[in-house]
Write a protein that holds these residues in place. Sequence first.
Motif, PDB file in Angstrom:
ATOM      1  N   UNK A 110       0.855  -1.187   0.000  1.00 53.04           N
ATOM      2  CA  UNK A 110       0.000   0.000   0.000  1.00 53.04           C
ATOM      3  C   UNK A 110       0.893   1.240   0.000  1.00 53.04           C
ATOM      4  N   UNK A 111       0.610   2.165  -0.896  1.00 55.70           N
ATOM      5  CA  UNK A 111       1.384   3.407  -0.943  1.00 55.70           C
ATOM      6  C   UNK A 111       0.512   4.618  -0.618  1.00 55.70           C
ATOM      7  N   UNK A 112      -0.799   4.523  -0.863  1.00 57.68           N
ATOM      8  CA  UNK A 112      -1.682   5.668  -0.700  1.00 57.68           C
ATOM      9  C   UNK A 112      -3.106   5.185  -0.446  1.00 57.68           C
ATOM     10  N   UNK A 113      -3.795   5.861   0.465  1.00 59.17           N
ATOM     11  CA  UNK A 113      -5.224   5.618   0.681  1.00 59.17           C
ATOM     12  C   UNK A 113      -5.908   6.975   0.589  1.00 59.17           C
ATOM     13  N   UNK A 122     -21.269  19.141   3.951  1.00 62.48           N
ATOM     14  CA  UNK A 122     -19.796  19.226   4.004  1.00 62.48           C
ATOM     15  C   UNK A 122     -19.150  18.102   3.202  1.00 62.48           C
ATOM     16  N   UNK A 123     -17.987  18.410   2.641  1.00 62.89           N
ATOM     17  CA  UNK A 123     -17.179  17.434   1.925  1.00 62.89           C
ATOM     18  C   UNK A 123     -15.873  17.254   2.690  1.00 62.89           C
ATOM     19  N   UNK A 124     -15.417  16.001   2.807  1.00 65.87           N
ATOM     20  CA  UNK A 124     -14.207  15.646   3.555  1.00 65.87           C
ATOM     21  C   UNK A 124     -13.271  14.862   2.650  1.00 65.87           C
ATOM     22  N   UNK A 125     -11.981  15.187   2.740  1.00 69.20           N
ATOM     23  CA  UNK A 125     -10.984  14.476   1.945  1.00 69.20           C
ATOM     24  C   UNK A 125      -9.870  13.972   2.847  1.00 69.20           C
ATOM     25  N   UNK A 126      -9.418  12.760   2.556  1.00 72.49           N
ATOM     26  CA  UNK A 126      -8.217  12.214   3.193  1.00 72.49           C
ATOM     27  C   UNK A 126      -7.309  11.736   2.081  1.00 72.49           C
ATOM     28  N   UNK A 127      -6.038  11.941   2.244  1.00 68.03           N
ATOM     29  CA  UNK A 127      -5.046  11.501   1.264  1.00 68.03           C
ATOM     30  C   UNK A 127      -3.834  11.022   2.047  1.00 68.03           C
ATOM     31  N   UNK A 128      -3.887   9.775   2.515  1.00 70.44           N
ATOM     32  CA  UNK A 128      -2.871   9.220   3.408  1.00 70.44           C
ATOM     33  C   UNK A 128      -1.758   8.590   2.582  1.00 70.44           C
ATOM     34  N   UNK A 129      -0.544   9.106   2.748  1.00 72.75           N
ATOM     35  CA  UNK A 129       0.636   8.586   2.085  1.00 72.75           C
ATOM     36  C   UNK A 129       1.431   7.755   3.081  1.00 72.75           C
ATOM     37  N   UNK A 130       1.634   6.477   2.769  1.00 71.25           N
ATOM     38  CA  UNK A 130       2.336   5.576   3.670  1.00 71.25           C
ATOM     39  C   UNK A 130       3.817   5.925   3.701  1.00 71.25           C
ATOM     40  N   UNK A 131       4.382   5.953   4.913  1.00 70.01           N
ATOM     41  CA  UNK A 131       5.806   6.245   5.096  1.00 70.01           C
ATOM     42  C   UNK A 131       6.645   5.149   4.445  1.00 70.01           C
ATOM     43  N   UNK A 132       7.703   5.535   3.788  1.00 69.33           N
ATOM     44  CA  UNK A 132       8.606   4.566   3.151  1.00 69.33           C
ATOM     45  C   UNK A 132       9.755   4.195   4.064  1.00 69.33           C
ATOM     46  N   UNK A 133       9.824   4.775   5.258  1.00 67.64           N
ATOM     47  CA  UNK A 133      10.916   4.480   6.194  1.00 67.64           C
ATOM     48  C   UNK A 133      10.643   3.240   6.984  1.00 67.64           C
TER      49      UNK A 133
END
Length: 133
Positions: A110-113, A122-133
């Motif tokens: 997984x790299x992004x959710x 209301x509109x809600x956004x999430x853009x979770x970037x998985x840490x590569x460390x």
Amino acid sequence: MIGTLLALLSLQATASGDPAVIRLDGRCQYPEAVARYRYETTLVLCDSLAIGSEGDETVLDFSRQSWGSMIRISGRMSGARMTIDHIYFRERPAVEATGTCEIFYRGGKVSLVSCLAKAGSRTYATNFVVSRL
């Protein structure tokens, strides 16, 4: 489907006390093209993501280390896409919502959710970037 998703995610997740919950470290970040809509859309801040299930629904819990859960999104998975049914805001009851979440992979991990949901006006956004460390 949820079981398969959780099995795949468990290979890259950090240890957690509950084996049915997968925890990923990273952060919510937004490209400039999305950030310019921050006045119309709530951009959720987070530094971890827990993926679990409640019954036949998948639950994505976006949280911050210093604040706890910021927003929980639940719905039904189909492949790498989730149709959103409800949103839970910090210790408040569920609110009906519509929208989708998508899980993106790079190199089998997984790299992004990314989620976009509408609850009420209301509109809600999430853009979770998985840490590569």
